[in-house]
Design a protein around this motif. Sequence first.
Motif, short mmCIF file in Angstrom:
data_model
loop_
_atom_site.label_atom_id
_atom_site.label_comp_id
_atom_site.label_asym_id
_atom_site.label_seq_id
_atom_site.Cartn_x
_atom_site.Cartn_y
_atom_site.Cartn_z
N PHE A 193 -48.39 100.67 -75.85
CA PHE A 193 -49.34 101.57 -75.22
C PHE A 193 -48.69 102.94 -75.05
O PHE A 193 -47.47 103.08 -75.09
N ASP A 194 -49.53 103.94 -74.82
CA ASP A 194 -49.06 105.28 -74.50
C ASP A 194 -48.65 105.29 -73.03
O ASP A 194 -49.44 104.93 -72.16
N GLU A 195 -47.42 105.72 -72.75
CA GLU A 195 -46.90 105.68 -71.39
C GLU A 195 -47.65 106.61 -70.46
O GLU A 195 -47.78 106.33 -69.26
N THR A 214 -54.02 102.17 -75.97
CA THR A 214 -53.34 101.34 -76.96
C THR A 214 -52.86 102.22 -78.12
O THR A 214 -53.59 103.09 -78.61
N VAL A 215 -51.63 102.00 -78.56
CA VAL A 215 -51.03 102.75 -79.67
C VAL A 215 -51.14 101.91 -80.93
O VAL A 215 -50.97 100.69 -80.90
N THR A 236 -51.02 107.95 -70.97
CA THR A 236 -52.46 107.71 -70.86
C THR A 236 -52.82 106.24 -70.68
O THR A 236 -53.90 105.92 -70.23
N ALA A 250 -44.65 106.74 -81.96
CA ALA A 250 -44.89 108.00 -81.26
C ALA A 250 -44.08 108.04 -79.97
O ALA A 250 -43.69 107.01 -79.41
N ASN A 251 -43.81 109.28 -79.49
CA ASN A 251 -43.08 109.43 -78.23
C ASN A 251 -43.89 108.85 -77.07
O ASN A 251 -45.12 108.77 -77.13
N HIS A 252 -43.18 108.49 -75.98
CA HIS A 252 -43.79 107.95 -74.77
C HIS A 252 -44.55 106.65 -75.05
O HIS A 252 -45.62 106.41 -74.48
N SER A 253 -43.98 105.82 -75.89
CA SER A 253 -44.57 104.51 -76.15
C SER A 253 -43.86 103.45 -75.32
O SER A 253 -42.63 103.51 -75.14
N GLU A 312 -38.27 102.83 -78.47
CA GLU A 312 -38.32 103.64 -79.69
C GLU A 312 -38.19 102.66 -80.84
O GLU A 312 -37.42 101.70 -80.76
#
Length: 591
Positions: free
Chosen positions: A276-278, A283-284, A280, A301-304, A317
């Motif tokens: 997930f996006d940290e 779901t990523v 928002t 992506a960053n902030h996952s 990461e």
Amino acid sequence: MQNTFKRFSVFAGFALLLAVLVGNGLLTRREIGAQLESQERLAETRDFLLELEKTESLLKDAETGQRGFLYTGDARYLEPYHLARKEIDAHLDQLMRLTKERPREQSSIVELRALEQVKMGEIEQTIALYNAGHPDDARALVLSSYGLLTMEHFRQVIDRVEQEEAALESVRFAEYRNMVRRTIASIYLASVLATFGLVLLAYYILREMSLREKHAYAIREREEWFRTTLTSIGDAVIVTDQSGRISFLNPVAEALTGVDADSAKGRNISQVFPIFDELTGATVENPVTKVVSEGKVVGLANHSVLKHSDGYLIPIEDSAAPIRDDKGNLIGVVLVFRDVTNERKSQDLLRKSEKLAAAARLSATVAHEINNPLEAVGNLIYLAKASSGASPEIVKSLSIAEQELERVAHITRQTLGFYRESNEARRVELQPLIESVLRLYSNKLSSKNIRVEQDFAQCPPMLGVPGELKQVVSNLVSNAVDAVSPNGKIRLRTQAVENHNGGRIQLVIEDDGPGVAPEHRARIFEPFFTTKKEIGTGLGLWVTKEIIERHGGTITVSSPDGNGSAQGATFVIDLPCNPDREPEPPLAQPI
């Protein structure tokens, strides 16, 4: 014909290794059996020496008890004699059994038994004389050389037997040690030969396997799969097929996902690796899906964050790479990821350090700008106090204002790095200092109808910087006033604690406010952390902790974990009366 020769060579090699191992096993068994026999003989020798010692000790104790009885008439002295009569023959019998194959030692034991009977007879005779009313005759018999010569003869036989047995023990021990060395040598030799043979066989087998693998398409495909996996491996690894079904997890991936490898096999990657996006919470897209669709290496992506099977989130990461066969067809995906929680913490600490540096520069600028106005206000307060029309109440209030203004000026001079005199430590009475802070907050306390309880025990003066200690108390009292509700209560108490370094003073500040939540206690003294939302800066408790530590003390916070609405917070400050070193000045850089 060549294949038959190779098979025969392999079988011959294994047969030779088996023969070496079996022969070594038989040899080792024989040596260990001999060691056990030698060890038993050595144990018999030590048992023999122990029995000799017990026999001699019993006879000595019997003789000592005899003399004690004859000179005191107390029958309790005869207890060693009775014990010797009951046990000494059993020990001599045991000595005979231990030397059944050694006639020379047995003759010595027979001699010992005869001497023991003579000595015990002499003791029994003296006791009988004493009991018959002839104590002088009994003592005369003891003082004669008869009993002494018997005992000396008994000791001489004991010493001779002990010397012979000690020499036998040395011989047996040397024999046992040589057997152990031979056993170890045979094991090492067999191990070296077996290892050498296994290495040769392994080399031969691996070479044959390598030659065969070059001609097998299935083996080449699997080899490529393992090669790519091992090349891409990082912390945690998940391998899927071309449809996203999991075929492999390493232990690190099991720990981070909370799913074991057996239960994960065959499941879709999104079920085991939900990300997930940290920021928002959305779901990523799974990187495995992107690799399958794009056919190339992709990164996350960053902030996952990865959702563990227990529900908590782990910042990660990762990267995903395709696995291809020798024809370039996609046959799977390898996903490599790692936990970056510690890196995130390091980044947070770096950001806090930058904020502190910026705050320091800003505070230095503000201190520089307000220093001159503070001096002017101080002069005006001085003139107002000196005016003839000022009432005592006004003069008292102006004095308090002058003290607080001096504290503000002290802080500004500290920030600018020019003030040195007031940083010198001196003797401070803690109770008057606390009372001056309470007077400063008297209006605020009255407006909220807060009851202040004071319990000040007799405490010695302490060495410290008065302005800084006053700032500590002021920060904690101010926080307590903000925390408690109207009609609340604040309690301040001090006590002295004796120790080898001149004693310590403990200051406790308690309130009946909402308390400090368990999740906040670990961060309560961090810079810029505050629970006061828009009215707090997050620097008060941090500065308080810094000042206390510069004075060689400690500060802790506690709060009950109950369900009530008013749990309260308790701050405990522990300060030395005579620290090993003077309090350190704050690290301020000159402007």
